[in-house]
Design an enzyme around this catalytic site. Structure first.
Site, PDB file in Angstrom:
ATOM      1  N   ASP A  57      50.401  39.977 -12.269  1.00 42.18           N
ATOM      2  CA  ASP A  57      51.808  39.820 -12.652  1.00 42.18           C
ATOM      3  C   ASP A  57      52.523  41.176 -12.610  1.00 42.18           C
ATOM      4  O   ASP A  57      53.739  41.252 -12.820  1.00 42.18           O
ATOM      5  CB  ASP A  57      51.965  39.109 -14.000  1.00 42.18           C
ATOM      6  CG  ASP A  57      51.251  39.823 -15.136  1.00 42.18           C
ATOM      7  OD1 ASP A  57      50.625  40.873 -14.889  1.00 42.18           O
ATOM      8  OD2 ASP A  57      51.319  39.316 -16.280  1.00 42.18           O
ATOM      9  N   GLU A 195      41.416  47.250 -19.746  1.00 42.07           N
ATOM     10  CA  GLU A 195      42.484  48.183 -19.335  1.00 42.07           C
ATOM     11  C   GLU A 195      42.771  49.233 -20.404  1.00 42.07           C
ATOM     12  O   GLU A 195      42.968  48.907 -21.587  1.00 42.07           O
ATOM     13  CB  GLU A 195      43.771  47.387 -19.032  1.00 42.07           C
ATOM     14  CG  GLU A 195      44.930  48.308 -18.613  1.00 42.07           C
ATOM     15  CD  GLU A 195      46.117  47.601 -17.995  1.00 42.07           C
ATOM     16  OE1 GLU A 195      46.052  46.377 -17.767  1.00 42.07           O
ATOM     17  OE2 GLU A 195      47.120  48.302 -17.732  1.00 42.07           O
TER      18      GLU A 195
HETATM   19  O1  KIV Z   1      48.857  42.591 -13.167  1.00 41.25           O
HETATM   20  C1  KIV Z   1      48.015  43.454 -12.842  1.00 41.25           C
HETATM   21  O2  KIV Z   1      48.164  44.166 -11.850  1.00 41.25           O
HETATM   22  C2  KIV Z   1      46.823  43.590 -13.662  1.00 41.25           C
HETATM   23  C3  KIV Z   1      45.932  44.752 -13.381  1.00 41.25           C
HETATM   24  C4  KIV Z   1      46.524  45.976 -13.932  1.00 41.25           C
HETATM   25  C5  KIV Z   1      44.556  44.518 -13.873  1.00 41.25           C
HETATM   26  O3  KIV Z   1      46.615  42.819 -14.550  1.00 41.25           O
END
Ligand code: KIV
Length: 286
Positions: A57, A195
């Site tokens: 997202d 994260e």
């Molecule tokens: O939306 C995204 O790009 C993510 C990554 C940072 C893992 O969730």
């Protein structure tokens, strides 16, 4: 715009796509490689180097210039998810469930995730959250939907977290995130993103859980890594501390656009090799 043949076309259709169980079986083995992708052409280019492509997202900031991931809709995720599936043949495609599409409960999550799998052809969904999301992960997994979990800094919770700072530094936060990871693992997540947490926390989680951990701002000792593709390619001026730029695409695009503009202004483009001249037809052709 000529299309480069996909890996699948080049192999005569023999490439088999990686599955969620295949990724789950990589725990403690060769590191799992994941990048985000949002478009078919980027997916084509990344596919042969990656095990998973995440339709994150983060499309919000990367493609739409939005300030956070919160405004992304399920329809947007489905459109980008379908494009990434079309562009790839080998990687497992994982699509983020956007904010508001799953938090009410397992049934809402099932309806959203089922749409994602049916309308994109992706092989799994990702959702953010730990202990509170465990029942939803269990519900989806039991009904044929592989789930990647996401713990630590969860950007959809930016308003309750109060920003995007790294997490796990306080004792209570450390054990809360550890408990989240254990809960989503027990609930059946086939892998989890960790994260922006203390490295020691990422390592403790990686040792404690059965599923592969995919780090971003976590530790090289996770079972795999993910980055946002545009960050890794150097498309943005500013990045989080955990981003490494493997290319500086922004300056290359700037240089190419500068040369194009100068060439157009000098009337040096198009030249005869890029224009259509009338062909003299012979009598026999006429
Ligand atoms: O939306 C995204 O790009 C993510 C990554 C940072 C893992 O969730």
């Amino acid at each position: 715009m000529s299309r480069v043949p996909t890996e699948e076309a080049k192999s005569g259709g023999n490439i088999r796509r990686l599955t969620a169980p295949a990724i789950a079986s990589r725990k403690g083995g060769e590191p799992v490689v994941m990048l985000t992708a949002y478009t078919a052409r980027t997916a084509e280019l990344l596919d042969r180097h990656c095990d998973m492509l995440l339709v994150g997202d983060s499309v919000a900031q990367v493609i739409y210039g939005l300030p956070s991931t919160l405004p992304v809709s399920l329809d947007m995720m489905i459109a980008h998810g379908a494009a990434v599936v079309r562009g790839s043949a080998r990687s497992l495609v994982v699509v983020d469930l956007p904010f508001g599409s799953y938090e009410e409960g397992p049934e809402q999550a099932f309806r959203s995730a089922a749409r994602v799998l049916q309308e994109t052809g992706a092989g799994a969904v990702k959702l953010e959250g730990g202990v509170k999301m465990a029942p939803t992960i269990e519900y989806l997994t039991a009904r044929g939907i592989p789930v990647m979990a996401h713990v630590g800094l969860t950007p959809q919770a930016v308003n309750t977290l109060g920003g995007y700072r790294a997490r796990g530094g306080r004792n209570d936060e450390f054990s809360e995130i550890f408990d989240d990871a254990v809960a989503v693992d027990k609930a059946g997540a086939f892998s989890m993103v960790i994260e922006a947490v203390l490295e020691s926390l990422a390592v403790s989680i990686t040792h404690a859980v059965n599923c592969p951990t995919i780090g971003i701002g976590a530790s090289a000792r996770c079972d795999g890594q993910v980055l946002v593709v545009d960050d890794m390619l150097g498309m943005f001026e500013r990045n989080a501390k955990f981003v490494r730029r493997f290319e500086n695409l922004a300056s290359r695009i700037d240089a190419a656009a500068e040369t194009y503009a100068a060439t157009v202004r000098a009337r040096q483009f198009p030249d005869p090799s890029h224009t259509y001249a009338a062909r003299v037809r012979s009598r026999a052709e006429a």
